[in-house]
Design a protein around this motif. Structure first.
Motif, PDB file in Angstrom:
ATOM      1  N   ASN A  32       0.843  -1.194   0.000  1.00 23.44           N
ATOM      2  CA  ASN A  32       0.000   0.000   0.000  1.00 23.44           C
ATOM      3  C   ASN A  32       0.881   1.249   0.000  1.00 23.44           C
ATOM      4  O   ASN A  32       2.121   1.148  -0.037  1.00 23.44           O
ATOM      5  CB  ASN A  32      -1.009  -0.022   1.154  1.00 23.44           C
ATOM      6  N   SER A  33       0.290   2.414   0.056  1.00 19.51           N
ATOM      7  CA  SER A  33       1.045   3.660  -0.026  1.00 19.51           C
ATOM      8  C   SER A  33       1.950   3.884   1.186  1.00 19.51           C
ATOM      9  O   SER A  33       2.904   4.653   1.112  1.00 19.51           O
ATOM     10  CB  SER A  33       0.111   4.851  -0.209  1.00 19.51           C
ATOM     11  N   ALA A  34       1.684   3.201   2.299  1.00 22.91           N
ATOM     12  CA  ALA A  34       2.520   3.316   3.494  1.00 22.91           C
ATOM     13  C   ALA A  34       3.701   2.347   3.460  1.00 22.91           C
ATOM     14  O   ALA A  34       4.501   2.320   4.395  1.00 22.91           O
ATOM     15  CB  ALA A  34       1.682   3.061   4.745  1.00 22.91           C
ATOM     16  N   GLY A  35       3.779   1.534   2.399  1.00 20.67           N
ATOM     17  CA  GLY A  35       4.855   0.554   2.288  1.00 20.67           C
ATOM     18  C   GLY A  35       4.566  -0.749   3.003  1.00 20.67           C
ATOM     19  O   GLY A  35       5.446  -1.601   3.146  1.00 20.67           O
ATOM     20  N   ALA A  36       3.320  -0.925   3.468  1.00 18.57           N
ATOM     21  CA  ALA A  36       2.931  -2.167   4.140  1.00 18.57           C
ATOM     22  C   ALA A  36       2.538  -3.220   3.100  1.00 18.57           C
ATOM     23  O   ALA A  36       2.075  -2.890   2.004  1.00 18.57           O
ATOM     24  CB  ALA A  36       1.777  -1.913   5.095  1.00 18.57           C
ATOM     25  N   LEU A  37       2.719  -4.463   3.463  1.00 15.95           N
ATOM     26  CA  LEU A  37       2.500  -5.615   2.588  1.00 15.95           C
ATOM     27  C   LEU A  37       1.160  -6.285   2.887  1.00 15.95           C
ATOM     28  O   LEU A  37       0.803  -6.475   4.058  1.00 15.95           O
ATOM     29  CB  LEU A  37       3.637  -6.619   2.806  1.00 15.95           C
ATOM     30  N   PHE A  38       0.441  -6.663   1.821  1.00 18.53           N
ATOM     31  CA  PHE A  38      -0.787  -7.442   1.952  1.00 18.53           C
ATOM     32  C   PHE A  38      -0.385  -8.877   2.297  1.00 18.53           C
ATOM     33  O   PHE A  38       0.331  -9.526   1.538  1.00 18.53           O
ATOM     34  CB  PHE A  38      -1.561  -7.408   0.635  1.00 18.53           C
ATOM     35  N   LEU A  39      -0.834  -9.358   3.441  1.00 16.20           N
ATOM     36  CA  LEU A  39      -0.569 -10.725   3.875  1.00 16.20           C
ATOM     37  C   LEU A  39      -1.900 -11.347   4.261  1.00 16.20           C
ATOM     38  O   LEU A  39      -2.703 -10.706   4.950  1.00 16.20           O
ATOM     39  CB  LEU A  39       0.401 -10.721   5.061  1.00 16.20           C
ATOM     40  N   ALA A  40      -2.135 -12.564   3.810  1.00 17.48           N
ATOM     41  CA  ALA A  40      -3.440 -13.181   4.024  1.00 17.48           C
ATOM     42  C   ALA A  40      -3.307 -14.579   4.623  1.00 17.48           C
ATOM     43  O   ALA A  40      -2.337 -15.296   4.371  1.00 17.48           O
ATOM     44  CB  ALA A  40      -4.207 -13.246   2.702  1.00 17.48           C
ATOM     45  N   ARG A  41      -4.312 -14.940   5.407  1.00 17.59           N
ATOM     46  CA  ARG A  41      -4.346 -16.263   6.036  1.00 17.59           C
ATOM     47  C   ARG A  41      -5.055 -17.247   5.113  1.00 17.59           C
ATOM     48  O   ARG A  41      -6.161 -16.974   4.630  1.00 17.59           O
ATOM     49  CB  ARG A  41      -5.077 -16.181   7.375  1.00 17.59           C
ATOM     50  N   ARG A  42      -4.419 -18.381   4.900  1.00 19.71           N
ATOM     51  CA  ARG A  42      -5.003 -19.403   4.025  1.00 19.71           C
ATOM     52  C   ARG A  42      -6.267 -19.983   4.655  1.00 19.71           C
ATOM     53  O   ARG A  42      -6.292 -20.282   5.845  1.00 19.71           O
ATOM     54  CB  ARG A  42      -3.985 -20.511   3.773  1.00 19.71           C
ATOM     55  N   ALA A  43      -7.290 -20.134   3.853  1.00 21.09           N
ATOM     56  CA  ALA A  43      -8.560 -20.677   4.352  1.00 21.09           C
ATOM     57  C   ALA A  43      -8.436 -22.156   4.697  1.00 21.09           C
ATOM     58  O   ALA A  43      -9.123 -22.645   5.594  1.00 21.09           O
ATOM     59  CB  ALA A  43      -9.655 -20.470   3.309  1.00 21.09           C
ATOM     60  N   ASP A  44      -7.558 -22.877   3.997  1.00 22.66           N
ATOM     61  CA  ASP A  44      -7.426 -24.317   4.224  1.00 22.66           C
ATOM     62  C   ASP A  44      -6.412 -24.666   5.307  1.00 22.66           C
ATOM     63  O   ASP A  44      -6.423 -25.762   5.842  1.00 22.66           O
ATOM     64  CB  ASP A  44      -7.066 -25.036   2.920  1.00 22.66           C
TER      65      ASP A  44
END
Length: 161
Positions: free
Chosen positions: A19-31
């Motif tokens: 994002n514009s703040a330099g943060a990374l999109f990290l997601a939890r796997r559903a499985d």
């Protein structure tokens, strides 16, 4: 017992979305409810890695656009853990060889939809913006060494605006 050395690597892309703040999109796997990762997926026949990255981002996050900032130089292979050989990735591959891209979020957070574009079952059930230096506090499973290698390079392409 399948000898992993006889199996090929599956071509794959990974997307580090900042994002514009330099943060990374990290997601939890559903499985795998305790494992977190960035969007990634296989490269379809006659598809470039860049096209696959855009498609995977749309399928897994619902985002219709993002600014491509650059990529990690070269391909990075990883082997599946022994207990997943013959089971994961359709049982056809020993692991994946990945091309990683850095992208910048160009839409509002409200555009993120973990149901994606509806073409595939949801891969993730939760997401967060995480500063790159904090990613290793999450359970990254057997891919931890991969993230430790790519994040210094790719996060440098996406400093805060």
């Amino acid at each position: 017992m399948i000898d992993p050395a006889t199996l090929p690597y599956r071509p794959n892309v990974g997307i580090t979305l900042f994002n514009s703040a330099g943060a990374l999109f990290l997601a939890r796997r559903a499985d795998l409810r305790d494992v977190w990762q960035c969007p990634q997926g296989g490269i379809d026949e006659n598809e470039t890695p860049e096209d696959a990255a855009i498609r995977e981002l749309r399928e897994e996050t619902g985002l219709s656009e993002a600014l491509l900032l650059g990529s990690f130089p070269g391909w990075l292979p990883y082997d599946l853990p022994a207990h997943l050989i013959g089971k994961a990735l359709g049982g056809k591959f020993r692991g994946q060889t990945q091309r990683w891209f850095a992208m910048r979020m160009t839409q509002d957070d409200s555009a993120i939809n973990l149901a994606g574009d509806g073409s595939e079952p949801a891969e993730f059930d939760r997401w967060e913006w995480v500063m790159p230096g904090d990613v290793t506090r999450f359970n990254l499973g057997f891919k931890r060494p991969l993230y430790e290698k790519i994040l210094p390079v790719l996060s440098a392409l996406a400093p805060p605006l």
